[in-house]
Design an enzyme around this catalytic site. Structure first.
Site, PDB file in Angstrom:
ATOM      1  N   ARG A   1       0.860  -1.189  -0.011  1.00 12.87           N
ATOM      2  CA  ARG A   1       0.016   0.016   0.070  1.00 12.87           C
ATOM      3  C   ARG A   1       0.737   1.084   0.115  1.00 12.87           C
ATOM      4  O   ARG A   1       2.034   1.330   0.183  1.00 12.87           O
ATOM      5  CB  ARG A   1      -1.020   0.029   1.141  1.00 12.87           C
ATOM      6  N   GLY A   2       0.402   2.530  -0.179  1.00 17.38           N
ATOM      7  CA  GLY A   2       0.788   3.768  -0.289  1.00 17.38           C
ATOM      8  C   GLY A   2       1.160   4.076  -1.755  1.00 17.38           C
ATOM      9  O   GLY A   2       1.734   3.170  -2.447  1.00 17.38           O
ATOM     10  N   ALA A   3       0.973   5.133  -2.138  1.00 12.48           N
ATOM     11  CA  ALA A   3       0.837   5.680  -3.589  1.00 12.48           C
ATOM     12  C   ALA A   3       2.236   5.380  -4.189  1.00 12.48           C
ATOM     13  O   ALA A   3       2.165   4.727  -5.344  1.00 12.48           O
ATOM     14  CB  ALA A   3       0.505   7.034  -3.797  1.00 12.48           C
TER      15      ALA A   3
ATOM     16  N   ARG B   1      -7.098  -0.854  -7.476  1.00 15.26           N
ATOM     17  CA  ARG B   1      -7.258   0.171  -6.627  1.00 15.26           C
ATOM     18  C   ARG B   1      -7.737   1.424  -7.492  1.00 15.26           C
ATOM     19  O   ARG B   1      -6.799   2.023  -8.263  1.00 15.26           O
ATOM     20  CB  ARG B   1      -6.110   0.900  -5.662  1.00 15.26           C
TER      21      ARG B   1
ATOM     22  N   GLN C   1      -3.270   2.618   9.903  1.00 12.69           N
ATOM     23  CA  GLN C   1      -1.811   2.743   9.241  1.00 12.69           C
ATOM     24  C   GLN C   1      -0.864   3.696  10.106  1.00 12.69           C
ATOM     25  O   GLN C   1       0.267   3.528  10.125  1.00 12.69           O
ATOM     26  CB  GLN C   1      -1.916   3.389   7.586  1.00 12.69           C
TER      27      GLN C   1
ATOM     28  N   ASP D   1      -2.540  10.630  -2.829  1.00 17.90           N
ATOM     29  CA  ASP D   1      -2.744   9.306  -3.687  1.00 17.90           C
ATOM     30  C   ASP D   1      -2.976   9.815  -5.036  1.00 17.90           C
ATOM     31  O   ASP D   1      -2.963   9.160  -6.125  1.00 17.90           O
ATOM     32  CB  ASP D   1      -3.906   8.460  -3.246  1.00 17.90           C
TER      33      ASP D   1
ATOM     34  N   ASN E   1      -6.318  12.070  -0.645  1.00 21.17           N
ATOM     35  CA  ASN E   1      -5.526  11.002   0.316  1.00 21.17           C
ATOM     36  C   ASN E   1      -6.417  10.398   1.258  1.00 21.17           C
ATOM     37  O   ASN E   1      -7.529  10.710   1.322  1.00 21.17           O
ATOM     38  CB  ASN E   1      -4.484  12.064   0.940  1.00 21.17           C
ATOM     39  N   LYS E   2      -5.923   9.853   1.905  1.00 21.63           N
ATOM     40  CA  LYS E   2      -6.411   8.657   3.102  1.00 21.63           C
ATOM     41  C   LYS E   2      -7.733   9.732   3.988  1.00 21.63           C
ATOM     42  O   LYS E   2      -7.333  10.840   4.070  1.00 21.63           O
ATOM     43  CB  LYS E   2      -5.420   8.249   4.109  1.00 21.63           C
TER      44      LYS E   2
END
Lengths: 361, 361
Positions: free
Chosen positions: B56-58, B99, B204, B245, B254-255
């Protein structure tokens, strides 16, 4: 004792049985998985239940405090009145030490303590303590219904209401404060929808609010605390209603996260209401005078028995926050909707005329 | 394979081994309890790892996408070039579907897909795909260090920095974007302190950010998402830095929770920065064009295997939110700090000169 989960049976989080004597309470840490009552037959057991949040919610703490003093009066084996009062006072101090922020606890304790201290004999103190504790519990129920009725004026048909934590039946007599307004609006056929914020760290929104609203057939959607602002931006929230643990002249103390919702509601021009009985008011105090309880770090590091962070990570865990009055649209009480500091004289007058002058410090 | 947890050993969330061939990755769902790598030897395995957030994570998704296409090129048994390209394209579509919001995934896929499609033979396509995937991973590392260096100009000595989710080494090559700035400031002796928001629902911040900062000896305090605004009001936060993201012309994705922090930072006049590489930019797009992934409701109803809400309660679970550009103080990139829409022409020019024109849609 396992309770029957019949829908719409009123939830009574604190019940006093002077004949046993004991205080029966819904063990809220077990919800939503298990609806069970436990009982406290000593002040130590009651203090433990409050500390670990088996009993929680500002008005329910007021009831627990009042019943606790009556329980103390009934179980104190002391025939000398002065020594008797001193022993009950000792129990009152123990109960007061459990939660420093919610003022209702002190209110309930002090109301019953006052009748004990003015009694002519031990027997008289016991009789009057029980009667006063029952009066506190009864008036809490009526108060919640009155809050619900006054709240109707700010809930339009079809309103989408955001709430945080649990200011519901489980926090009060049976109807709730913030959720009392929700229940009254539902009963009045307003076709409302509720967004319940889960309320980290202890998840009272996920565990209690969503459970008690679903049980009553009220449309509820559970979200994380961080999603509320997004709903506001999307135009999905018409108003915010939350409870309070203490209302002072310049701020409202409530569950951590309340301030963030107030800031975001203000930014989106959404009305932000507090629903709280007069017993929550400490209107001569100011924000800076009120201690905010900091709780154990493991409430953040762990959820139930699951570790969700490094074991020794540093945390900051305040149980409450303060929302300054400029962010509060109004405070819905059993006597109507008020604003502070504008209505402070009116509130003092109402308190006096409803026999609640001399609010204990 | 169990990794050794030696402090300061760079964390590399995605490693490509063309000789096997396989993609080794840190299984992030097991952190912080267990630091282990897993490997994907098929595109289905890689897609599964991305979907369940093992990777995970852009920026890390960009690396995974690039390596995924190279892996596909190596394992596709097809000697006819046209059929070969078609088979790899099919894998690319599968990876793209995992995603929908993070643009880096598409960026990584498209960069390697472009060299496959322009190859003269299957062998040539394989050699060039591996080289291009390795270039994507290498440049991601350099990019994070460049972001960290540019970020130094906005981090004063003694700064108290709030961050959300994990835009750290685990989300990138090894240094991080938001945490890249934090690491560069720490390395430069700025004596910083970090507040990490736990980031519900998938935690996270609690699981990854607090873990990786503590591992590097950086002062970190874990809080719930709802506590950030209170720290801002107390004057305890000097700036906010989060990752992204997708950066479009009018908003940053973003998140979930980022928007709330941006609103609160704005209300408290605290600078709010995004740290993101150019590969996150999709500057010709607008907010309304970007789909926001909604994930399973049980991510909110349960934590690990613990049920924390009524089993069937209705939930809303968007993985991301959009923060409008008027709340963003600046975007820290590998080419400097920019503002949108002000710097859009400059950004396009920089992209062109760094060989990234024709950003894939």
């Amino acid at each position: 004792m396992r309770l029957c989960g019949v829908a719409m049976q009123p939830l009574r989080p604190v019940l006093f049985h002077p004949d046993v004597p004991e205080i029966a309470f819904i063990e809220q840490t077990l919800l939503p998985g298990t609806l069970e009552t436990r009982s406290a037959r000593t002040i130590q057991e009651l203090a433990d239940a409050i500390r670990r949040l088996g009993i929680r919610g500002a008005p329910a703490l007021g009831c627990a405090g009042a019943c606790g003093i009556a329980l103390s009066a009934l179980i104190t084996r002391e025939s000398d009145l002065t020594k008797f009062i001193s022993a009950v006072r000792h129990d009152a101090d123990l109960l007061r030490s459990t939660r420093p922020t919610a003022v209702n606890l002190f209110y309930g304790i002090d109301r019953v303590m006052a009748v004990v201290e003015s009694a002519g004999s031990v027997k008289d103190a016991q009789v009057r303590a029980v009667r006063e504790a029952e009066a506190v519990v009864d008036s809490d129920r009526q108060t919640c219904h009155a809050i619900g009725n006054h709240g109707l004026q700010i809930v339009p048909h079809g309103a989408r209401i955001l709430t945080h934590c649990n200011a519901g039946a489980l926090a009060c007599g049976e109807w709730g404060t913030a959720l009392g307004v929700v229940r009254s609006a539902h009963e009045a056929g307003r076709d409302i929808r509720v967004y319940a914020c889960e309320t980290r760290p202890l998840l009272q929104g996920a565990r209690l609010t969503s459970w008690e609203l679903e049980r009553d057939g009220i449309d509820v959607t559970l979200i994380t605390d961080s999603m509320a602002a997004v709903l506001m931006r999307k135009g999905e929230i018409d108003l915010v209603i939350v409870g309070a643990d203490r209302v002072v002249s310049d701020a409202v103390f409530n569950k951590i996260g309340t301030y963030m919702h107030a800031v975001c509601a203000h930014a989106h021009q959404i009305p932000f209401y507090i629903a709280a009985p007069f017993s929550t008011f400490d209107e001569d105090a100011k924000e800076e005078m009120v201690p905010i309880e900091e709780r154990a770090g493991d409430e953040i590091r762990m959820i139930q028995n699951c570790s969700i962070a490094p074991r020794d990570i540093k945390v900051w865990n305040p149980a409450f926050d303060a929302t300054p009055m400029n962010l509060v649209t109004g405070i819905i009480t059993e006597h109507g909707i008020f604003r502070l500091p504008r209505d402070i004289d009116l509130i003092k007058e109402k308190k006096k005329s409803s026999g609640r002058e001399g609010f204990p410090a």
